[in-house]
Design a protein around this motif. Sequence first.
Motif: not given
Lengths: 252, 282
Positions: A81-93, A95-105
Motif C-alpha cells: 500500500f501507499q503507507e506501510h500498514r504494519l501492525f504497530p504491536w508486532l516487531t519487525v520479524e 510483522n513479516i511472519a504475521a499469521n505464519l508460525p515464526l517458531k518453525k525453523p
Amino acid sequence: MEIKVEIKEKAFMKDQKSVQVLDDIHLTFNSGDFITVIGPSGCGKSTLLKIIAGLDVDYEGSVVIGSNEVKKPSIDKGFIFQEHRLFPWLTVEQNIAANLPLKKPELREQVNQLINIVRLNGFEKAYPKELSGGMSQRVAIARALLREPKVLLLDEPFGALDAFTRQHLQDVLIDIWLETKTTMILVTHDVDESVYLGTKVVVMKSKPGKVGHVIPIELPFPRQRTDQTFQEVRNHVLKHFEQLDQYSAVEG
Amino acid sequence: MEKSEAVASVPLQPDLVKDRVSTSFKRKSKRNTRFISGLILPIVVVILWQTVSSLGWVTKIVLPSPLAIILAAKELILSGVLFTNLKISLVRAVFGFIIGGGLGLALGSFVGLSSRSEKLLDPSLQMLRTIPHLAISPLFILWFGIGEESKVLLIALGAFFPLYVNTFLGIRRVDAKLFAVSQVLEFSKFKQLKLLIIPAALPNILLGLRLSLGAAWLSLVVAELMGSTAGIGYMMLDARQFSNTDIVFVGIIIFAIVGKLTDSLVKWIEKHSLKWQDTYKG
C-alpha cells in the motif's frame, strides 16, 4: 502465467451521481514483467490495481491470473500500500511472519533471509514506531515476499518518501525482481520511476481512466539515470504522458 | 536521509544501545523526583493535622489525630478484626467484579464483532446504562434481601458497563486499513482476532478494566454501608454508632489503599502490554 485484465466499466457513486472511473481497459501482462502504470492523479490507476488485487470487485469485467479469475484478495497477489500498514504491536520479524508460525525453523530461515534482502539486520525486534518511513516500507515488502506471490502489486509505494530513500528502495526492488522474477505491477505518478523500473510502461489518461499507451522499455538492468539513452526514453514517455494529460485537460 | 537509511545496516548499533541506556537512566531519576514531589503535600497535611489535634483545637470525635488512627489500626490488625472484615469485603468485590466485568467483556466483544447483535442489544443496554446503578440498590434489596446476593449483584452491575462500553468501542476502533491487510494476507478468523482485533482493542479494554474496578469498589462500599454484618463497610458503620471516629478513618484508608493497589496493577499491565504504543508521554 499470464495476467489478463478486461474492464468494461468501473464507476463510483459520488454525491448520488455515478462517476465513471475506468472505461474499457484491456491489458495483458506476461509472467516476469515489471509493469509500471503511470497517469495523472485521479485517472483511476490505484483503482485498477485494487481490482487486480481483488480488493475491489464492484466493476464490470474480469481479471484472470494464470487460469484463475480474481474474486477476492489472496496471498498469491502481494499488495504494497501507499503507507506501510504494519501492525504497530508486532516487531519487525513478527510483522513479516504475521499469521505464519515464526517458531518453525524453515520459516524462521526464510524470514532471516528476507531481512537480509531488505537490509534490516539488527532491527528484527524493533517496533514500527522505532523505524523510519523507508524502513517500514521495506518491512512491508518483506512481508509480501515471504508469501512468494505470483504477482506483487505496488500502489505508489515510495510516494511518501524523500528522493534519496526512494532511489535506494527502487534499487532494492530491482534486486528482488531480478532475483525472484516475480511479476511486478507498480503504480506511480513519477515518470522517472516508471522508466527506471519498468519493462513496460502503461500510460493512462483520466476522466474517465483509459489506457493511452503501452510503451516497452528495452533498456538493460541496472539502469543509469544519467545515461543519455535513459534520458531519451524518459523524454519519449514524458511526451506521451503530457500529450494525454493536455488532451484530457481540454476534454475535462 | 540516505545516511539514516544506512543506519539500517550494522555500524551505528552500539550508539543506539547507549542511547537507550541513558534515557532509561534519566527516566528512572525522573520517576524518583516525581515520587518525592508527590509526597510533599500529604506530609505537610499530616503534620498540620497532628498539630491541630494535639493542641486540642478539635475534638477526637470530629477528627482524631493521625497517631490515634495509627493506634486504632494497630489494635484492629493485632486482634484480627481488620483482616477478617477485609477478607469478606475482598471476596464480595472479586466475585462481583468477575461476574459483571466478565459479562461486560463478553457482551462488549459480541456486540463489537457483529453489527446484527449491536442493533439487537446495544440500544437497550445503553438505556440501562444511563440509570445510576446505585439507584437500583433498593430494588436489589427487595428482590434478593440484604444477604450476599444483593451485594455481589450490585457490584457486578457497577463493573459491567465500563468494560462493556470500552470493549465495544475498542473493537470498533480497529483500523479498516489494517483489516484490508489481514484480508490480503489471508488471515484466518482466529488469527484476525489474535493479531488484529484484540491488540487493537487492548488499550480500550484495559481502560475499561480500570474503570470497572473503580466502579466495583464504589459499589462495594455502598452495598456494605446499606446494611451488613461483616466487611470493612460494616466495621465502619459499627464504629460510627459508638463514635469511634478513628476506626472510621482506618476503614477509609483501607479502601484507599486497596483501590490504589488494584489501579496500579492494571496500570502495570498497561505499561507492559502496550509498549508498542507511540503516544505523547508528557
